[in-house]
Design an enzyme around this catalytic site. Sequence first.
Site, PDB file in Angstrom:
ATOM      1  CE  LYS A  65      -2.226   7.362  -1.270  1.00  0.00           C
ATOM      2  NZ  LYS A  65      -3.439   7.894  -1.985  1.00  0.00           N
ATOM      3  CE1 TYR A 118      -2.982   3.223   0.895  1.00  0.00           C
ATOM      4  CE2 TYR A 118      -1.617   3.385   2.864  1.00  0.00           C
ATOM      5  CZ  TYR A 118      -2.556   3.932   2.001  1.00  0.00           C
ATOM      6  OH  TYR A 118      -3.061   5.193   2.252  1.00  0.00           O
TER       7      TYR A 118
END
Length: 363
Positions: free
Chosen positions: A164, A160
Amino acid sequence: MMKLLVTGGAGFIGSAVVRQFLAETDDTVINLDKLTYAGNLDSLGDSYDHPRHIFERVDICDRAEVERVFQQHRPDAVMHLAAESHVDRSITGPAAFIETNVVGTSTLLDVARGYWSELPSEQKQRFRFHHISTDEVYGDLGPEDPAFTEETPYAPSSPYSASKASSDHLVRAWQRTYGLPTLITNCSNNYGPYQFPEKLIPLVILNALEGKPLPIYGKGDNIRDWLHVEDHARALRTVLAQGEPGRTYNIGGRAEKTNLQVVEAICDLLDTHYPLPTTHSRLTTHRDLITFVSDRPGHDRRYAIDDTRISQELDWQPQENFDSGLRKTVQWYLDNPEWVNRVRSGAYREWIEANYASREAVS
Ligand code: NAD
Ligand code: DAU
């Protein structure tokens, strides 16, 4: 008055942003959302039917559809929140995170660039692409380390946070290479109403209400900084209005807590307002439901935000303190069993599928 394109406006933070813009400004909000499992139109409440709210069920990876939305609605600014957001899901299934957070962000950026480059000069100057990101891009901190600043080097740990971080770099590249006026904000953990109960705080509240175990990863000594979602939405509006293109702003809640402290605080609030059901007579307090489980792989130890830039340059500070914010949040979940039950039962999905047939199903 402006036309704002919000991506991910049916999610937890995006819906707070949409509700706040509609309630506190005269702006029109074009809400672009794919409605994944995390997208829930119930979270918009009455704002869904607001005359200045336009909903578009679109995937940010679908270039033709994203182009159509820009051409049809002609936004003055973009706030990009759409993302796969849950760290545990990124560990078991990283592909969707690369697809939406990296490929989707690059698609959105490129469509925005094409649209922006053809705007009349005054509108072109005012246009902003605001990318909403996370403090997790900076990696983690030891107990004595100074908090993350905007200059802290990127060191993401999970699929994740790596996705990002990639999207943040893409945004910077579009600013530097093409001159697209961008803003990036990196925020700490949000909490508040309408959060999907896979995240720690709503999961613990709802499990506790049902007398289920409250899973704490490892020893519960990992530290997060908590910010109320309405404060985050206000910070985003401040940065969009006053932030300097090309810059990054860190946003935090000035509320570092261990996970165990957070879970115990929820248990104590529930003990006062919602005693354990008698079927659990073996247990005397909600704390008895706490269950230590195996740790998250690669679990970041501590996040902390240095908010000097946003507080001094843009005069933004969090309004809600964690104790009262948590009390109100627990109360919100107690007061909104309908929202909770529709999420728990999956009924919110049935409504979406009945009202927004997917493109594939139509063609
Ligand atoms: P969320 O998971 O609650 O909502 C994400 C929304 O994006 C959902 O409505 C979903 O349907 C939509 N979406 C997902 N993939 C999409 C796609 N391909 N096309 C269009 N829409 C899509 O997430 P959140 O917690 O509200 O987070 C919003 C943003 O803020 C994310 O970018 C996240 O990285 C960032 N952020 C979150 C936190 C936090 O604590 N939750 C903190 C800092 C930053
Ligand atoms: O820091 C900002 C980030 O905060 C956002 O970018 C993410 O989108 C958001 O999901 C959040 O990430 P976290 O991983 O910190 O949030 P989560 O609620 O999943 O977990 C918070 C902490 O609690 C973390 O240390 C893991 C722990 N945890 C989580 C769950 C779901 C548990 O101990 N037990 C659990 O069951």
